[in-house]
Write a protein that holds these residues in place. Structure first.
Motif: not given
Length: 60
Positions: A10-33
């Motif tokens: 879901g949004a939380r795990r995708i956000t964490q995975a993106l952050r681990d890859r070095g991308n700066l993302v916000n959980r609310q944005r991922v959830a909205r997408m």
């Protein structure tokens, strides 16, 4: 990532995975997408019984 996890992420795990890859993302944005694309994560858990069998009881 959602497809790679067979629909479990879901949004939380995708956000964490993106952050681990070095991308700066916000959980609310991922959830909205995910909401815009009607993608939902799911929980994969084995169903468990809430009743314990009484081994000393006579058979029915």
């Amino acid at each position: 990532m959602h497809t790679d996890s067979r629909g479990a992420y879901g949004a939380r795990r995708i956000t964490q995975a993106l952050r681990d890859r070095g991308n700066l993302v916000n959980r609310q944005r991922v959830a909205r997408m995910l909401r815009e694309r009607e993608i939902v994560g799911m929980t994969r858990r084995k169903p468990r019984s809430l009743m314990k069998q009484d081994r000393t009881a006579p058979p029915a």
